[in-house]
Design a protein around this motif. Structure first.
Motif, mmCIF file in Angstrom:
data_model
loop_
_atom_site.group_PDB
_atom_site.id
_atom_site.type_symbol
_atom_site.label_atom_id
_atom_site.label_comp_id
_atom_site.label_asym_id
_atom_site.label_seq_id
_atom_site.Cartn_x
_atom_site.Cartn_y
_atom_site.Cartn_z
ATOM 1 N N ALA A 51 -32.423 61.136 -19.380
ATOM 2 C CA ALA A 51 -33.813 60.764 -19.639
ATOM 3 C C ALA A 51 -33.982 60.073 -20.985
ATOM 4 O O ALA A 51 -34.880 59.243 -21.148
ATOM 5 C CB ALA A 51 -34.697 62.005 -19.566
ATOM 6 N N ASP A 52 -33.121 60.379 -21.969
ATOM 7 C CA ASP A 52 -33.253 59.763 -23.286
ATOM 8 C C ASP A 52 -32.293 58.593 -23.487
ATOM 9 O O ASP A 52 -32.117 58.111 -24.599
ATOM 10 C CB ASP A 52 -33.052 60.811 -24.385
ATOM 11 N N ASP A 53 -31.674 58.110 -22.409
ATOM 12 C CA ASP A 53 -30.756 56.973 -22.474
ATOM 13 C C ASP A 53 -31.488 55.658 -22.247
ATOM 14 O O ASP A 53 -32.473 55.601 -21.503
ATOM 15 C CB ASP A 53 -29.658 57.098 -21.412
ATOM 16 N N VAL A 54 -30.977 54.610 -22.876
ATOM 17 C CA VAL A 54 -31.456 53.252 -22.656
ATOM 18 C C VAL A 54 -30.279 52.460 -22.088
ATOM 19 O O VAL A 54 -29.160 52.555 -22.601
ATOM 20 C CB VAL A 54 -31.965 52.617 -23.964
ATOM 21 N N ASP A 66 -27.773 56.405 -26.098
ATOM 22 C CA ASP A 66 -28.753 57.480 -26.209
ATOM 23 C C ASP A 66 -29.795 57.100 -27.263
ATOM 24 O O ASP A 66 -29.513 56.328 -28.183
ATOM 25 C CB ASP A 66 -28.079 58.808 -26.551
ATOM 26 N N SER A 67 -30.985 57.622 -27.124
ATOM 27 C CA SER A 67 -32.083 57.229 -28.008
ATOM 28 C C SER A 67 -31.811 57.581 -29.472
ATOM 29 O O SER A 67 -32.285 56.895 -30.368
ATOM 30 C CB SER A 67 -33.400 57.858 -27.538
ATOM 31 N N ALA A 68 -31.021 58.613 -29.730
ATOM 32 C CA ALA A 68 -30.696 58.979 -31.110
ATOM 33 C C ALA A 68 -29.831 57.919 -31.790
ATOM 34 O O ALA A 68 -29.901 57.745 -33.000
ATOM 35 C CB ALA A 68 -29.988 60.329 -31.143
#
Length: 109
Positions: A51-54, A66-68
């Motif tokens: 879910a937090d991947d682009v 990953d969004s981080a």
């Protein structure tokens, strides 16, 4: 500029590695604190998209970030180069202000 660009050479290498492996959705790029300059790239296979991947696509290949890690790789161009007997992914990262002498890590401003 939020994108990660994938050259044709990098896309070909990613697809060849996934074919040899027999599975995977793409290449996962993350950034971790490490090395003598502060940050280093971590490469792995992307077997799922969280879910937090682009996801970035180019020349038929996918790169998952990953969004981080996204803020440290925005504008990155991923290439694959052959120099003599060496073959490696090459990161042209506009966020990297200095590279470590060993080539394994980078500093951001």
């Amino acid at each position: 500029m939020n994108e990660v660009r994938i050259t044709a050479a990098a896309a070909e290498r990613i697809e060849r590695q996934l074919d040899q492996r027999g599975s995977g959705l793409g290449l996962r790029i993350a950034v971790r604190k490490t090395g003598c300059s502060g940050y280093g790239y971590v490469l792995n296979y992307a077997d799922e998209i969280g879910a937090d991947d682009v996801v970035f696509e180019g020349h038929g290949a996918r790169v998952v970030v990953d969004s981080a890690s996204l803020g440290l790789v925005q504008g990155l161009t991923l290439d694959f180069k052959r120099e003599g007997l060496n073959e490696m992914f090459h990161f042209d990262n506009p966020n990297a202000k200095e590279l470590c002498g060993c080539g394994e890590s980078f500093t951001v401003a």
